[in-house]
Design a protein around this motif. Structure first.
Motif, PDB file in Angstrom:
ATOM      1  N   VAL A  70       3.613  28.224  34.217  1.00 38.35           N
ATOM      2  CA  VAL A  70       4.727  29.001  33.684  1.00 38.35           C
ATOM      3  C   VAL A  70       5.031  28.523  32.268  1.00 38.35           C
ATOM      4  CG1 VAL A  70       7.161  29.623  33.938  1.00 38.35           C
ATOM      5  CG2 VAL A  70       5.715  29.397  35.977  1.00 38.35           C
ATOM      6  N   VAL A  71       5.065  29.466  31.322  1.00 39.08           N
ATOM      7  CA  VAL A  71       5.441  29.192  29.943  1.00 39.08           C
ATOM      8  C   VAL A  71       6.636  30.077  29.618  1.00 39.08           C
ATOM      9  CG1 VAL A  71       4.771  29.348  27.516  1.00 39.08           C
ATOM     10  CG2 VAL A  71       3.117  28.547  29.224  1.00 39.08           C
ATOM     11  N   ALA A  72       7.747  29.485  29.192  1.00 42.55           N
ATOM     12  CA  ALA A  72       8.961  30.233  28.844  1.00 42.55           C
ATOM     13  C   ALA A  72       9.459  29.777  27.482  1.00 42.55           C
ATOM     14  CB  ALA A  72      10.049  30.037  29.893  1.00 42.55           C
ATOM     15  N   ILE A  73       9.868  30.727  26.650  1.00 44.53           N
ATOM     16  CA  ILE A  73      10.359  30.408  25.315  1.00 44.53           C
ATOM     17  C   ILE A  73      11.787  30.919  25.142  1.00 44.53           C
ATOM     18  CG2 ILE A  73       8.062  30.405  24.278  1.00 44.53           C
ATOM     19  CD1 ILE A  73       8.678  33.205  23.167  1.00 44.53           C
ATOM     20  N   GLY A  74      12.495  30.361  24.161  1.00 41.89           N
ATOM     21  CA  GLY A  74      13.849  30.786  23.865  1.00 41.89           C
ATOM     22  C   GLY A  74      13.859  32.051  23.030  1.00 41.89           C
ATOM     23  N   GLY A  75      14.880  32.882  23.262  1.00 39.91           N
ATOM     24  CA  GLY A  75      15.070  34.089  22.470  1.00 39.91           C
ATOM     25  C   GLY A  75      16.319  33.989  21.627  1.00 39.91           C
ATOM     26  N   ASN A  76      16.668  35.072  20.951  1.00 38.94           N
ATOM     27  CA  ASN A  76      17.830  35.032  20.065  1.00 38.94           C
ATOM     28  C   ASN A  76      19.149  34.935  20.823  1.00 38.94           C
ATOM     29  OD1 ASN A  76      17.017  37.890  20.693  1.00 38.94           O
ATOM     30  ND2 ASN A  76      18.994  38.326  19.748  1.00 38.94           N
ATOM     31  N   HIS A  77      19.176  35.339  22.095  1.00 40.90           N
ATOM     32  CA  HIS A  77      20.396  35.182  22.889  1.00 40.90           C
ATOM     33  C   HIS A  77      20.509  33.783  23.484  1.00 40.90           C
ATOM     34  CE1 HIS A  77      22.093  39.391  23.424  1.00 40.90           C
ATOM     35  NE2 HIS A  77      21.006  39.585  22.693  1.00 40.90           N
ATOM     36  N   ASP A  78      19.410  33.070  23.556  1.00 39.63           N
ATOM     37  CA  ASP A  78      19.411  31.742  24.164  1.00 39.63           C
ATOM     38  C   ASP A  78      19.869  30.678  23.175  1.00 39.63           C
ATOM     39  OD1 ASP A  78      18.272  32.663  26.632  1.00 39.63           O
ATOM     40  OD2 ASP A  78      16.312  32.730  25.639  1.00 39.63           O
ATOM     41  N   ASN A  79      20.360  29.578  23.710  1.00 41.63           N
ATOM     42  CA  ASN A  79      20.645  28.390  22.911  1.00 41.63           C
ATOM     43  C   ASN A  79      19.393  27.526  22.956  1.00 41.63           C
ATOM     44  OD1 ASN A  79      21.422  25.773  22.064  1.00 41.63           O
ATOM     45  ND2 ASN A  79      23.556  26.166  22.623  1.00 41.63           N
ATOM     46  N   GLY A  80      18.609  27.570  21.881  1.00 45.19           N
ATOM     47  CA  GLY A  80      17.328  26.881  21.870  1.00 45.19           C
ATOM     48  C   GLY A  80      17.439  25.397  22.140  1.00 45.19           C
ATOM     49  N   GLN A  81      18.436  24.752  21.550  1.00 45.97           N
ATOM     50  CA  GLN A  81      18.598  23.314  21.754  1.00 45.97           C
ATOM     51  C   GLN A  81      18.995  23.004  23.192  1.00 45.97           C
ATOM     52  OE1 GLN A  81      21.394  22.225  18.660  1.00 45.97           O
ATOM     53  NE2 GLN A  81      19.747  21.782  17.214  1.00 45.97           N
ATOM     54  N   ALA A  82      19.802  23.888  23.798  1.00 47.60           N
ATOM     55  CA  ALA A  82      20.177  23.674  25.199  1.00 47.60           C
ATOM     56  C   ALA A  82      18.961  23.826  26.111  1.00 47.60           C
ATOM     57  CB  ALA A  82      21.272  24.662  25.604  1.00 47.60           C
TER      58      ALA A  82
END
Length: 383
Positions: A77-89
């Motif tokens: 599983v590979v998941a990335i952050g989007g613009n709605h996500d808090n990347g640092q969190a």
């Protein structure tokens, strides 16, 4: 190898005041069932796991359990952050993700090698994926440069930076005998918006041309736009779309996940598997008499009422249609507005402005003006 490509879950989304947590639970359960049935070697979640940068505990629990369940199907599983996500969190969850065997990339760090993930299928086929989280224009282009550049120059600078970044990350693609993949959360020039995306992050300032992707990539899995679609590019490139309609602008979208079969010497073959667990979104219009015949118990409704505005109209519609989340007067019922206002606002009293507003809306209900006058007098006397 087989890939399940999904994106834009937006867990925690509230639609017109209605929490959709139960729908999200059903939708992600169906995505997991699809993964069990299709047996992918790799699951890619291309950003916007959450709808907000500060998700609730329930939303976080649902997302982490869904990612764990997808991993338990046997797929990487590979998941990335989007613009709605808090990347640092999301990056703060890396210890949990690493322990669970999940590749989670919330933001772009100084160590670019961290964005290149490699693996091998049970059949011995090697793969690698460039996992590029959402990268805002403000972050990519320094504030000082933003002030010095014209809007067009800032857009071009952002596109050039994305192209250079992807070119650097994909340098290992030159090695033969490996399935090369890219996942990113961005807007592509020429792609169609789904209807519910955040406008500030889908404008042309964030759009990049298809040429930013390496031509030797076997498949590019995109997130950000909510409509499932293929994008013309130097390599097979696709948005999976959201597995549920996020807002009423998306009511015509077909919600799905993408199943991709690809190998080193075989072009990517993509098919969409529908996701049907969420309530549909529908727009209905008519008079109260016509709306009384509407029978859509399994849909959230946006209702455009063809009646003159009056107090209590919304309540009458919602009593008739409990699933009506938005009730508005049909725009066709409103008087046409010319570009120039009939009267200037400057120098006019609040009573006069409110009277003009009622006139423009065709509201002649007795007592409304008098009620406004009483409220205005009460407020004014306390100041």
């Amino acid at each position: 190898m087989r890939i399940l490509h999904t994106s834009d879950w937006h867990v925690g989304k509230v639609l017109k005041g209605r929490n959709r947590f139960e729908e999200h639970t059903r939708v992600l359960a169906q995505v997991i069932e699809i993964a069990r049935a299709e047996k992918p070697d790799l699951v890619i979640v291309a950003g916007d796991l959450y709808d907000t940068a500060a998700p609730t505990a329930d939303a976080t629990r649902l997302v982490t359990r869904a990612l764990s369940a997808l991993r338990q199907t046997g797929a990487r599983v590979v998941a990335i952050g989007g613009n709605h996500d808090n990347g640092q969190a999301l990056d703060a969850l890396r210890p949990w993700a690493d322990a669970a065997g999940i590749e989670l990339r919330g933001s772009v760090r100084d160590n670019l090698n961290d964005l290149l993930i490699e693996g091998m299928t049970e059949g011995g086929e090697r793969w690698r994926v460039v996992a590029l989280p959402f990268l805002s224009q403000r972050f990519a282009v320094r504030a000082a440069e933003m002030y010095e550049l014209t809007e067009a120059e800032a857009h071009q600078t952002y596109a050039d930076l994305m192209a250079r970044l992807l070119a650097k990350l994909s340098e290992p693609f030159a090695e033969p005998g490996v399935v090369n993949l890219v996942t990113a959360h961005l807007t592509m020039v020429g792609a169609s918006a789904g209807g519910g995306e955040r406008e500030a992050h889908t404008i042309m300032g964030y759009a990049v041309p298809a040429t930013v992707f390496p031509p030797n990539a076997h498949y590019v899995a995109l997130g950000h736009l909510h409509r499932a679609q293929r994008v013309i590019a130097p390599c097979p490139t696709r948005y999976s779309g959201s597995p549920l309609a996020i807002d009423f602008g998306e009511e015509e979208n077909v919600c799905s996940v993408a199943i991709v079969d690809v190998s080193v010497d075989k072009a990517a073959q993509v098919r969409d598997v529908p996701v049907t667990s969420a309530l549909t979104l529908r727009t209905v219009r008519g008079t109260l008499e016509q709306l009384a015949t509407v029978n859509l118990p399994d849909a959230w409704l946006r209702v455009l009422v063809r009646e003159a505005p009056r107090p209590g109209l919304r309540e009458d519609v919602q009593e008739m249609l409990p699933n009506a989340l938005e009730v508005r007067i049909d725009p066709d019922m409103l008087p046409e507005r010319s570009g120039a206002r009939s009267a200037e606002r400057a120098g006019r009293s609040p009573r006069e402005l409110f009277g003009d507003y009622l006139d423009s809306r065709g509201n002649a209900e007795d007592g409304v003006r008098e009620l406004f006058d009483a409220l205005y007098d009460e407020v004014s006397s306390t100041q």
